[in-house]
Design a protein around this motif. Structure first.
Motif, PDB file in Angstrom:
ATOM      1  N   PRO A  28       0.820  -1.266   0.015  1.00  0.00           N
ATOM      2  CA  PRO A  28       0.071  -0.064  -0.016  1.00  0.00           C
ATOM      3  C   PRO A  28       0.877   1.164   0.070  1.00  0.00           C
ATOM      4  O   PRO A  28       1.870   1.425   0.630  1.00  0.00           O
ATOM      5  CB  PRO A  28      -0.734  -0.122   1.338  1.00  0.00           C
ATOM      6  CG  PRO A  28      -0.734  -1.446   1.648  1.00  0.00           C
ATOM      7  CD  PRO A  28       0.448  -2.121   1.013  1.00  0.00           C
ATOM      8  N   GLY A  29       0.558   2.281  -0.787  1.00  0.00           N
ATOM      9  CA  GLY A  29       1.311   3.436  -1.099  1.00  0.00           C
ATOM     10  C   GLY A  29       2.171   3.400  -2.234  1.00  0.00           C
ATOM     11  O   GLY A  29       2.392   4.338  -2.529  1.00  0.00           O
ATOM     12  N   SER A  30       2.452   2.241  -2.642  1.00  0.00           N
ATOM     13  CA  SER A  30       3.245   2.372  -4.108  1.00  0.00           C
ATOM     14  C   SER A  30       2.584   3.032  -5.124  1.00  0.00           C
ATOM     15  O   SER A  30       1.062   2.795  -5.284  1.00  0.00           O
ATOM     16  CB  SER A  30       3.480   0.651  -4.495  1.00  0.00           C
ATOM     17  OG  SER A  30       4.314   0.167  -3.502  1.00  0.00           O
ATOM     18  N   MET A  31       3.179   3.683  -6.114  1.00  0.00           N
ATOM     19  CA  MET A  31       2.501   4.384  -7.031  1.00  0.00           C
ATOM     20  C   MET A  31       3.289   4.421  -8.217  1.00  0.00           C
ATOM     21  O   MET A  31       4.412   4.428  -8.118  1.00  0.00           O
ATOM     22  CB  MET A  31       2.234   5.801  -6.320  1.00  0.00           C
ATOM     23  CG  MET A  31       1.462   6.705  -7.430  1.00  0.00           C
ATOM     24  SD  MET A  31       1.194   8.341  -6.838  1.00  0.00           S
ATOM     25  CE  MET A  31       2.769   8.951  -7.168  1.00  0.00           C
ATOM     26  N   MET A  32       2.489   4.429  -9.575  1.00  0.00           N
ATOM     27  CA  MET A  32       3.317   4.701 -10.580  1.00  0.00           C
ATOM     28  C   MET A  32       2.240   5.695 -11.487  1.00  0.00           C
ATOM     29  O   MET A  32       1.076   5.484 -11.229  1.00  0.00           O
ATOM     30  CB  MET A  32       3.709   3.380 -11.461  1.00  0.00           C
ATOM     31  CG  MET A  32       2.692   2.487 -11.952  1.00  0.00           C
ATOM     32  SD  MET A  32       3.328   1.074 -12.518  1.00  0.00           S
ATOM     33  CE  MET A  32       2.112   0.909 -13.818  1.00  0.00           C
ATOM     34  N   THR A  33       2.855   6.447 -12.424  1.00  0.00           N
ATOM     35  CA  THR A  33       2.262   7.295 -13.147  1.00  0.00           C
ATOM     36  C   THR A  33       2.100   6.878 -14.557  1.00  0.00           C
ATOM     37  O   THR A  33       3.191   5.995 -14.976  1.00  0.00           O
ATOM     38  CB  THR A  33       2.718   8.717 -13.140  1.00  0.00           C
ATOM     39  OG1 THR A  33       4.114   8.693 -13.515  1.00  0.00           O
ATOM     40  CG2 THR A  33       2.483   9.369 -11.808  1.00  0.00           C
ATOM     41  N   MET A  34       1.199   7.291 -15.163  1.00  0.00           N
ATOM     42  CA  MET A  34       1.285   6.837 -16.683  1.00  0.00           C
ATOM     43  C   MET A  34       0.853   7.752 -17.545  1.00  0.00           C
ATOM     44  O   MET A  34      -0.332   8.357 -17.539  1.00  0.00           O
ATOM     45  CB  MET A  34       0.277   5.631 -16.729  1.00  0.00           C
ATOM     46  CG  MET A  34      -0.008   5.037 -18.153  1.00  0.00           C
ATOM     47  SD  MET A  34      -1.112   3.548 -17.977  1.00  0.00           S
ATOM     48  CE  MET A  34      -1.360   3.079 -19.782  1.00  0.00           C
ATOM     49  N   HIS A  35       1.648   8.329 -18.507  1.00  0.00           N
ATOM     50  CA  HIS A  35       1.233   9.552 -19.420  1.00  0.00           C
ATOM     51  C   HIS A  35       1.688   8.824 -20.857  1.00  0.00           C
ATOM     52  O   HIS A  35       2.679   8.974 -21.242  1.00  0.00           O
ATOM     53  CB  HIS A  35       2.274  10.577 -19.006  1.00  0.00           C
ATOM     54  CG  HIS A  35       2.133  11.300 -17.656  1.00  0.00           C
ATOM     55  ND1 HIS A  35       1.160  11.968 -17.501  1.00  0.00           N
ATOM     56  CD2 HIS A  35       3.088  11.159 -16.895  1.00  0.00           C
ATOM     57  CE1 HIS A  35       1.296  12.162 -16.125  1.00  0.00           C
ATOM     58  NE2 HIS A  35       2.415  11.761 -15.638  1.00  0.00           N
ATOM     59  N   GLN A  36       0.655   8.644 -21.530  1.00  0.00           N
ATOM     60  CA  GLN A  36       0.905   8.024 -22.789  1.00  0.00           C
ATOM     61  C   GLN A  36      -0.276   8.072 -23.654  1.00  0.00           C
ATOM     62  O   GLN A  36      -1.430   8.176 -23.199  1.00  0.00           O
ATOM     63  CB  GLN A  36       1.599   6.494 -22.789  1.00  0.00           C
ATOM     64  CG  GLN A  36       0.433   5.325 -22.332  1.00  0.00           C
ATOM     65  CD  GLN A  36       0.995   4.205 -22.437  1.00  0.00           C
ATOM     66  OE1 GLN A  36       1.939   3.875 -21.376  1.00  0.00           O
ATOM     67  NE2 GLN A  36       0.853   3.229 -23.032  1.00  0.00           N
ATOM     68  N   SER A  37      -0.080   7.973 -25.061  1.00  0.00           N
ATOM     69  CA  SER A  37      -1.423   7.988 -26.007  1.00  0.00           C
ATOM     70  C   SER A  37      -1.198   6.693 -26.431  1.00  0.00           C
ATOM     71  O   SER A  37      -0.272   5.970 -27.003  1.00  0.00           O
ATOM     72  CB  SER A  37      -0.980   8.872 -27.027  1.00  0.00           C
ATOM     73  OG  SER A  37      -0.856  10.420 -26.547  1.00  0.00           O
ATOM     74  N   VAL A  38      -2.430   6.088 -26.458  1.00  0.00           N
ATOM     75  CA  VAL A  38      -2.901   4.623 -27.112  1.00  0.00           C
ATOM     76  C   VAL A  38      -3.858   4.819 -28.131  1.00  0.00           C
ATOM     77  O   VAL A  38      -4.912   5.557 -27.824  1.00  0.00           O
ATOM     78  CB  VAL A  38      -3.044   3.793 -25.835  1.00  0.00           C
ATOM     79  CG1 VAL A  38      -1.951   3.355 -25.052  1.00  0.00           C
ATOM     80  CG2 VAL A  38      -4.359   4.099 -25.130  1.00  0.00           C
ATOM     81  N   PRO A  39      -3.931   3.686 -28.982  1.00  0.00           N
ATOM     82  CA  PRO A  39      -5.130   3.548 -29.913  1.00  0.00           C
ATOM     83  C   PRO A  39      -6.396   3.043 -29.288  1.00  0.00           C
ATOM     84  O   PRO A  39      -6.323   2.284 -28.596  1.00  0.00           O
ATOM     85  CB  PRO A  39      -4.757   3.117 -31.186  1.00  0.00           C
ATOM     86  CG  PRO A  39      -3.534   2.189 -30.729  1.00  0.00           C
ATOM     87  CD  PRO A  39      -2.885   2.969 -29.585  1.00  0.00           C
ATOM     88  N   SER A  40      -7.592   3.790 -29.380  1.00  0.00           N
ATOM     89  CA  SER A  40      -8.748   3.304 -29.341  1.00  0.00           C
ATOM     90  C   SER A  40      -8.908   1.850 -29.648  1.00  0.00           C
ATOM     91  O   SER A  40      -8.908   1.842 -30.957  1.00  0.00           O
ATOM     92  CB  SER A  40      -9.901   4.352 -29.727  1.00  0.00           C
ATOM     93  OG  SER A  40     -11.209   3.642 -29.042  1.00  0.00           O
TER      94      SER A  40
END
Length: 189
Positions: A28-40
């Motif tokens: 608990p408390g572990s975190m990651m961010t995700m900034h990306q573009s993906v096709p629908s």
């Protein structure tokens, strides 16, 4: 346990919205961010306006491990295309949704106490964002999109767009109850 096997069998591993969370861990408390573009992966939206298949979904997400599962928060934005509900001209726009979704770990208290359709689940260290995104986009899009707020629509008689029709566009119509009488009189009189 049978539900988890069925969910794993239905999950498409190549879908760009299936995220591998193995490196996040379960602390608990572990975190990651995700900034990306993906096709629908599919058409997402309503009958008159939607995100087209293959359109870029811009994901700006934070995945956080909590005691019961993985909490996903952030925003998703994408271009939309469709047609005006009044005049049927093409309409393009963009939609941005705020996403907050808990994916329950297998055998967690949330997994055991919630019905199958109440909470999303972590399956084989992956989460599938497609259904939460589909649900949020469906609520964010207008049910009857308009090309502009004052769109006049189509002429009910000939179907021409009233925005492009000549000023004062109209059709002389005779009330069908009186139509027979009009043929009794000479036009010149």
């Amino acid at each position: 346990m049978a539900h988890q096997v069925n969910a794993a069998a239905r999950r498409e591993p190549r879908s760009p919205l299936v995220i591998n969370i193995a490196r996040l861990g379960r602390r608990p408390g572990s975190m990651m961010t995700m900034h990306q573009s993906v096709p629908s992966p599919t058409r997402i939206g309503l009958d008159l306006i939607a995100i087209a298949p293959g359109a870029e979904l811009d994901l700006d997400l934070r995945l956080q491990s909590v005691s019961e599962g993985v909490l996903v928060t952030g925003s998703v934005s994408a271009p939309t295309a469709g047609e005006c509900a009044r005049c049927l001209t093409p309409v393009t726009d963009a939609v941005t949704i705020e996403l907050t979704e808990l994916f329950a770990y297998p055998a967690s208290a949330t997994d055991e106490t919630a019905d199958a359709d109440e909470v999303s689940r972590v399956v084989n260290d992956t989460i599938d964002l497609e259904q939460p995104i589909v649900d949020a986009v469906g609520l964010a899009l207008p049910f009857a999109p308009l090309c502009r707020p004052d769109c006049s629509g189509l002429c009910p008689d000939c179907g021409v767009a009233l925005a492009t029709a000549e000023p004062g566009h109209h059709h002389d119509k005779i009330d069908p109850r009186w139509a027979k009488l009009s043929s009794m009189f000479d036009e010149d009189a």
